[in-house]
Design a protein around this motif. Structure first.
Motif, PDB file in Angstrom:
ATOM      1  N   PRO A 238     -19.797 -36.085  33.196  1.00 53.41           N
ATOM      2  CA  PRO A 238     -19.173 -37.296  32.207  1.00 53.41           C
ATOM      3  C   PRO A 238     -20.252 -38.028  31.556  1.00 53.41           C
ATOM      4  O   PRO A 238     -21.185 -38.588  32.204  1.00 53.41           O
ATOM      5  N   LEU A 239     -20.149 -38.332  30.270  1.00 50.28           N
ATOM      6  CA  LEU A 239     -20.893 -38.960  29.415  1.00 50.28           C
ATOM      7  C   LEU A 239     -20.171 -40.085  28.617  1.00 50.28           C
ATOM      8  O   LEU A 239     -19.083 -39.950  28.557  1.00 50.28           O
ATOM      9  N   GLN A 240     -21.057 -40.874  27.950  1.00 41.75           N
ATOM     10  CA  GLN A 240     -20.424 -42.100  27.364  1.00 41.75           C
ATOM     11  C   GLN A 240     -20.890 -41.844  25.749  1.00 41.75           C
ATOM     12  O   GLN A 240     -21.634 -41.050  25.468  1.00 41.75           O
ATOM     13  N   ASP A 241     -20.426 -42.839  24.823  1.00 41.13           N
ATOM     14  CA  ASP A 241     -20.684 -42.517  23.568  1.00 41.13           C
ATOM     15  C   ASP A 241     -22.034 -42.525  23.244  1.00 41.13           C
ATOM     16  O   ASP A 241     -22.836 -43.091  24.010  1.00 41.13           O
ATOM     17  N   GLY A 242     -22.499 -41.891  22.144  1.00 39.48           N
ATOM     18  CA  GLY A 242     -23.795 -42.077  21.551  1.00 39.48           C
ATOM     19  C   GLY A 242     -24.875 -41.228  22.193  1.00 39.48           C
ATOM     20  O   GLY A 242     -26.061 -41.470  21.854  1.00 39.48           O
ATOM     21  N   ILE A 243     -24.583 -40.297  23.208  1.00 36.77           N
ATOM     22  CA  ILE A 243     -25.812 -39.762  23.667  1.00 36.77           C
ATOM     23  C   ILE A 243     -26.624 -38.859  22.752  1.00 36.77           C
ATOM     24  O   ILE A 243     -26.048 -38.397  21.656  1.00 36.77           O
ATOM     25  N   THR A 244     -27.881 -38.871  22.887  1.00 34.85           N
ATOM     26  CA  THR A 244     -28.946 -38.236  21.853  1.00 34.85           C
ATOM     27  C   THR A 244     -29.389 -36.698  22.303  1.00 34.85           C
ATOM     28  O   THR A 244     -28.900 -36.456  23.440  1.00 34.85           O
ATOM     29  N   ASP A 245     -29.657 -36.036  21.231  1.00 34.18           N
ATOM     30  CA  ASP A 245     -30.210 -34.747  21.446  1.00 34.18           C
ATOM     31  C   ASP A 245     -31.070 -34.756  22.960  1.00 34.18           C
ATOM     32  O   ASP A 245     -31.081 -33.862  23.641  1.00 34.18           O
ATOM     33  N   GLU A 246     -32.148 -35.838  23.009  1.00 35.80           N
ATOM     34  CA  GLU A 246     -33.167 -35.742  23.941  1.00 35.80           C
ATOM     35  C   GLU A 246     -32.654 -35.876  25.198  1.00 35.80           C
ATOM     36  O   GLU A 246     -32.891 -35.125  25.923  1.00 35.80           O
ATOM     37  N   GLN A 247     -31.727 -36.549  25.511  1.00 42.40           N
ATOM     38  CA  GLN A 247     -31.105 -36.831  26.476  1.00 42.40           C
ATOM     39  C   GLN A 247     -30.085 -35.627  27.100  1.00 42.40           C
ATOM     40  O   GLN A 247     -29.943 -35.342  28.121  1.00 42.40           O
ATOM     41  N   TYR A 248     -29.494 -35.188  25.822  1.00 40.58           N
ATOM     42  CA  TYR A 248     -28.371 -34.090  26.365  1.00 40.58           C
ATOM     43  C   TYR A 248     -29.149 -32.526  26.688  1.00 40.58           C
ATOM     44  O   TYR A 248     -28.746 -32.011  27.515  1.00 40.58           O
ATOM     45  N   GLN A 249     -30.357 -32.556  26.082  1.00 39.74           N
ATOM     46  CA  GLN A 249     -31.180 -31.395  26.170  1.00 39.74           C
ATOM     47  C   GLN A 249     -31.757 -31.471  27.623  1.00 39.74           C
ATOM     48  O   GLN A 249     -31.785 -30.573  28.548  1.00 39.74           O
ATOM     49  N   TYR A 250     -32.234 -32.766  27.994  1.00 41.95           N
ATOM     50  CA  TYR A 250     -32.791 -32.839  29.362  1.00 41.95           C
ATOM     51  C   TYR A 250     -31.736 -32.631  30.329  1.00 41.95           C
ATOM     52  O   TYR A 250     -32.037 -31.926  31.401  1.00 41.95           O
ATOM     53  N   LEU A 251     -30.528 -33.078  30.374  1.00 41.81           N
ATOM     54  CA  LEU A 251     -29.622 -33.040  31.200  1.00 41.81           C
ATOM     55  C   LEU A 251     -29.051 -31.386  31.337  1.00 41.81           C
ATOM     56  O   LEU A 251     -28.857 -30.848  32.483  1.00 41.81           O
ATOM     57  N   PHE A 252     -28.786 -30.777  30.013  1.00 42.27           N
ATOM     58  CA  PHE A 252     -28.628 -29.303  29.962  1.00 42.27           C
ATOM     59  C   PHE A 252     -29.423 -28.792  30.680  1.00 42.27           C
ATOM     60  O   PHE A 252     -28.983 -27.733  31.497  1.00 42.27           O
ATOM     61  N   GLU A 253     -30.601 -28.463  30.448  1.00 45.21           N
ATOM     62  CA  GLU A 253     -31.652 -27.677  30.878  1.00 45.21           C
ATOM     63  C   GLU A 253     -31.746 -28.012  32.353  1.00 45.21           C
ATOM     64  O   GLU A 253     -32.048 -26.765  33.072  1.00 45.21           O
ATOM     65  N   ASN A 254     -31.846 -28.970  32.942  1.00 43.86           N
ATOM     66  CA  ASN A 254     -31.950 -29.374  34.167  1.00 43.86           C
ATOM     67  C   ASN A 254     -30.642 -28.781  34.958  1.00 43.86           C
ATOM     68  O   ASN A 254     -30.977 -27.881  35.925  1.00 43.86           O
ATOM     69  N   ILE A 255     -29.604 -29.035  34.377  1.00 43.86           N
ATOM     70  CA  ILE A 255     -28.488 -28.525  35.191  1.00 43.86           C
ATOM     71  C   ILE A 255     -28.236 -27.284  35.140  1.00 43.86           C
ATOM     72  O   ILE A 255     -27.805 -26.585  36.129  1.00 43.86           O
ATOM     73  N   ILE A 256     -28.188 -26.693  33.998  1.00 41.14           N
ATOM     74  CA  ILE A 256     -27.919 -25.188  33.732  1.00 41.14           C
ATOM     75  C   ILE A 256     -29.067 -24.537  34.473  1.00 41.14           C
ATOM     76  O   ILE A 256     -28.841 -23.286  35.107  1.00 41.14           O
ATOM     77  N   GLY A 257     -30.493 -24.943  34.517  1.00 39.83           N
ATOM     78  CA  GLY A 257     -31.281 -24.180  34.706  1.00 39.83           C
ATOM     79  C   GLY A 257     -31.100 -24.031  36.583  1.00 39.83           C
ATOM     80  O   GLY A 257     -31.341 -23.151  37.222  1.00 39.83           O
ATOM     81  N   THR A 258     -30.707 -25.190  37.182  1.00 39.27           N
ATOM     82  CA  THR A 258     -30.426 -25.136  38.544  1.00 39.27           C
ATOM     83  C   THR A 258     -29.413 -24.424  38.978  1.00 39.27           C
ATOM     84  O   THR A 258     -29.319 -23.616  40.062  1.00 39.27           O
ATOM     85  N   ILE A 259     -28.388 -24.546  38.202  1.00 37.59           N
ATOM     86  CA  ILE A 259     -27.177 -23.702  38.546  1.00 37.59           C
ATOM     87  C   ILE A 259     -27.593 -22.098  38.486  1.00 37.59           C
ATOM     88  O   ILE A 259     -27.164 -21.349  39.374  1.00 37.59           O
ATOM     89  N   ASN A 260     -28.321 -21.624  37.515  1.00 38.78           N
ATOM     90  CA  ASN A 260     -28.734 -20.417  37.387  1.00 38.78           C
ATOM     91  C   ASN A 260     -29.360 -19.749  38.629  1.00 38.78           C
ATOM     92  O   ASN A 260     -29.255 -18.702  39.092  1.00 38.78           O
ATOM     93  N   GLN A 261     -30.375 -20.527  39.097  1.00 36.88           N
ATOM     94  CA  GLN A 261     -31.275 -20.248  40.052  1.00 36.88           C
ATOM     95  C   GLN A 261     -30.355 -20.139  41.466  1.00 36.88           C
ATOM     96  O   GLN A 261     -30.494 -19.251  42.434  1.00 36.88           O
ATOM     97  N   ARG A 262     -29.475 -21.172  41.624  1.00 36.27           N
ATOM     98  CA  ARG A 262     -28.644 -21.185  42.596  1.00 36.27           C
ATOM     99  C   ARG A 262     -27.432 -20.192  42.898  1.00 36.27           C
ATOM    100  O   ARG A 262     -27.160 -19.591  43.906  1.00 36.27           O
ATOM    101  N   TYR A 263     -26.907 -20.125  41.975  1.00 35.55           N
ATOM    102  CA  TYR A 263     -25.535 -19.360  41.799  1.00 35.55           C
ATOM    103  C   TYR A 263     -25.522 -18.122  41.244  1.00 35.55           C
ATOM    104  O   TYR A 263     -24.886 -16.895  41.520  1.00 35.55           O
ATOM    105  N   ARG A 264     -26.900 -17.798  40.576  1.00 37.28           N
ATOM    106  CA  ARG A 264     -27.165 -16.438  40.164  1.00 37.28           C
ATOM    107  C   ARG A 264     -26.014 -15.455  39.383  1.00 37.28           C
ATOM    108  O   ARG A 264     -25.518 -14.747  39.645  1.00 37.28           O
TER     109      ARG A 264
END
Ligand code: ZL4
Ligand code: CA
Ligand code: ZN
Length: 393
Positions: A238-264
């Motif tokens: 869940p996010l709020q207004d105004g999120i930037t590219d840098e913040q979004y990419q940081y969240l996305f790569e961290n979360i999706i990378g972890t899910i990929n390792q864990r869930y395969r």
């Protein structure tokens, strides 16, 4: 012309039909199927069709739609005519059946045809993935993530994503669904709520009672019962207004990378709603075309077969930019296409600025205030890591 060639040993398929684009939700309705025409015109102007397998989409059959949707709902959807539209003033008591005919999901001419083409495009994409004929299959006409088994919701009548994932599950043991539309992917989440064979992850603006659909809180992670295999398999960011590219990419790569390792997962279904871009008529984020595209690039880098769907996106010129750029990422031509929109692009004047990558200031008069603190982003990440500890691998 831009040196765009087929990627070696790698197949990208593009599934579309000009028929879909002719439908109208109504004069001032935000959903404009014509944005698909603008997208195709930019993809073609850049010479990208040479690097892909291009398929003309067919209509999905009633039986195919029935794999998720109830017969009662489909039967009404087929026969409902624009004349059945409940009119607030003349007909205040007329019931809205299956949530059809209101202002979000109007009844319009050719509605069933539009829905079955959207589903056909996503199903064709899924079949190319299942048969290993495509590594990435592109379905910009799909991505309608709010539709429920028995009702329409939020501009979505048929959930083409659920239908495509059901298809993927015939050959893939685990599918990861990722949703970067600014709205919560509630229909897909709900459809796979009780299975551990699909993990759903949605990034969205979350402000219950203020922003549609109001679901998708951080703590909503699937059935609460541990005996239910779907527990912990719904991830919400869940996010709020105004999120930037840098913040979004940081969240996305961290979360999706972890899910990929864990869930395969063995396949990815990525909904690329373009209403998360800066300057969207309905969206609230400050993402640029590059930041949105970085999500597609990251998913591609995981090396799994993938379907990319469209979804929301209410400023057509930016939808076309994002989806054309993401098509170039799929075929590996993103570093070769020029930033300037080609001179011969049909409807070139619709882009206003002649660049593929408008600045925030070009996208909107005043960029939105960023209401996402670094602390909140870290808390989101630690909650997601906590959930994933419960996921068997
Ligand atoms: C419109 O201008 O938040 C529909 C919808 C039609 C034309 C004229 C009618 C004017 C904005 C939205 C009355 C409009 C009243 N017209 C709309 C609770 C709501 C009830 C409906 O990207 N009113 C409902 C749905 C969201 C609500 C978002 C996103 C889809 C996706 C995937 C769906 N519904 C309040 C709004 C307009 C309209 C102008 C509108 N509707 C904006 N947000 C909504 O995730 C494709
Ligand atoms: Ca989302
Ligand atoms: Zn949306």
């Amino acid at each position: 012309e831009y040196g765009i060639t087929r990627p070696k040993g790698y197949t990208v398929s593009y599934h579309a039909t000009p028929e879909m684009e002719k439908h109208h939700f109504g004069q001032t309705h935000p959903m404009k199927p014509w944005r698909l025409t603008l997208t195709k015109s930019l993809v073609t102007a850049y010479g990208m069709p040479f690097a892909m397998d291009n398929y003309m989409t067919r209509e999905a059959t009633y039986e195919e739609l029935n794999a998720f949707h109830s017969s009662d709902y489909l039967d009404y959807l087929i026969t409902a005519a624009p004349e059945d539209q409940p009119r607030d003033i003349e007909n205040p008591d007329k019931e809205v059946k299956y949530n059809l005919g209101g202002s979000d999901c109007p009844l319009f001419h050719g509605l069933y045809n539009y829905c079955s083409m959207s589903a056909g495009c996503s199903l064709d994409a899924a079949r190319k993935i299942c048969s290993n004929q495509s590594d990435i299959a592109i379905a910009w006409g799909g991505g309608l993530h709010h539709a429920k088994r028995y009702e329409a919701s939020g501009f979505c009548y048929i959930n083409d994503i659920v239908l495509a994932i059901l298809q993927l599950l015939r050959t893939h043991p685990r599918v990861l669904y990722i949703d970067i539309d600014v709205h919560h992917g509630d229909g897909v989440e709900e459809a796979f709520f009780s299975t551990d064979r699909v993990m759903t992850v949605s990034f969205h603006k979350y402000q219950p009672d203020q922003f549609f659909p109001g679901t998708g809180g951080l703590e909503d992670n699937g059935p609460k019962s541990e005996h239910n295999p779907g527990a912990h398999h719904a991830i919400n960011v869940p996010l709020q207004d105004g999120i930037t590219d840098e913040q979004y990419q940081y969240l996305f790569e961290n979360i999706i990378g972890t899910i990929n390792q864990r869930y395969r997962p063995s396949a990815i279904a990525l909904q690329c709603g373009a209403d998360s871009l800066a300057g969207d008529r309905l969206g609230r984020f400050n993402l640029r075309v590059q930041g949105h595209g970085a999500c597609v690039r990251y998913c591609k880098s995981l090396g799994l077969p993938m379907i990319v769907f469209g979804g929301g996106g209410y400023t057509p010129r930016n939808v076309a930019r994002a989806w054309a750029y993401e098509t170039s990422i799929a075929i590996g031509a993103d570093t070769r296409i020029p930033e300037t929109i080609p001179e011969h692009t049909p409807w070139r004047e619709h882009f206003i600025h002649d660049t593929l990558f408008p600045t925030l200031e070009q996208s909107m008069s005043e960029p939105r205030h960023n209401r996402n603190s670094e602390k909140r982003l870290r808390d989101i990440i630690s909650h997601v890591h906590e959930q994933l500890r419960f996921v068997a691998h």
